[in-house]
Scaffold this motif. Structure first.
Motif, PDB file in Angstrom:
ATOM      1  N   SER A 161       0.826  -1.207   0.000  1.00 32.69           N
ATOM      2  CA  SER A 161       0.000   0.000   0.000  1.00 32.69           C
ATOM      3  C   SER A 161       0.862   1.259   0.000  1.00 32.69           C
ATOM      4  O   SER A 161       0.591   2.216  -0.736  1.00 32.69           O
ATOM      5  N   ASP A 179       1.035   4.033  -3.008  1.00 34.53           N
ATOM      6  CA  ASP A 179       0.790   5.456  -2.745  1.00 34.53           C
ATOM      7  C   ASP A 179       1.914   6.317  -3.337  1.00 34.53           C
ATOM      8  O   ASP A 179       1.656   7.365  -3.928  1.00 34.53           O
ATOM      9  N   MET A 214      -5.059  -0.605  -5.630  1.00 34.54           N
ATOM     10  CA  MET A 214      -5.417  -0.253  -4.247  1.00 34.54           C
ATOM     11  C   MET A 214      -6.762  -0.870  -3.862  1.00 34.54           C
ATOM     12  O   MET A 214      -6.941  -1.317  -2.731  1.00 34.54           O
ATOM     13  N   LEU A 258      -6.120  -4.444  -3.056  1.00 32.45           N
ATOM     14  CA  LEU A 258      -5.488  -4.560  -1.735  1.00 32.45           C
ATOM     15  C   LEU A 258      -6.500  -4.338  -0.618  1.00 32.45           C
ATOM     16  O   LEU A 258      -6.467  -5.018   0.408  1.00 32.45           O
TER      17      LEU A 258
END
Length: 151
Positions: A56, A60, A79, A82
């Motif tokens: 993550s 980002d 994302m 996840l």
């Protein structure tokens, strides 16, 4: 005339001591297996969390540096995948609660059996671990994707 202890115990409604000892051993073996399962789940949960937060964080960073809308969309999709994986981490929490609950119930049964079959010893009165008050700590029996709040 010789009296068969087993017959006397069965007639009086009591469990033979050998059967009580075997049953207690089985209960303790199952409890030990549950404790091993708990350790395995804990290790797996820690590994999942570590990998999730690592991935993550990297996504980002990539998202903040992405130059095209197509790259940003792809990273946002990753994302979302996840975030869906966090459901597996929630499974760990539910499993842990169920294992602890079941373990307490098994310990209570084993302690009661020992106390009733063998009585107190030279150290004093037999201690019986308290059974859980609720019949089931987790009412959910399946995992669905949805809004997820991170730890």
């Amino acid at each position: 005339m010789q009296i068969d202890e087993t017959a006397v115990e069965q007639d009086s409604g009591l469990m033979p001591l050998l059967a009580a000892a075997e049953l207690q051993d089985h209960l303790m073996t199952v409890n030990n297996d549950l404790e091993r399962l708990q350790r395995l789940l804990d290790d797996t949960g820690e590994t999942l969390s570590s990998h999730f937060f690592g991935a993550s964080s990297l996504i980002d960073q990539l998202l903040s540096r992405a130059s095209s809308d197509q790259d940003k969309d792809a990273l946002q999709q990753v994302m979302l995948h996840l975030a869906g994986a966090v459901t597996a981490l929630q499974f760990h929490d539910m499993s842990t609660q169920l294992i602890n609950h079941t373990s307490q119930r098994l310990r209570n049964c084993s302690d009661q059996l020992a106390r009733d079959a063998f009585g107190d010893d030279e150290d004093g009165a037999a201690v019986v671990e308290t059974a859980p008050l609720r019949p089931n700590p987790v009412t959910q029996d399946e995992m669905d994707a949805g809004s997820i709040e991170l730890f």
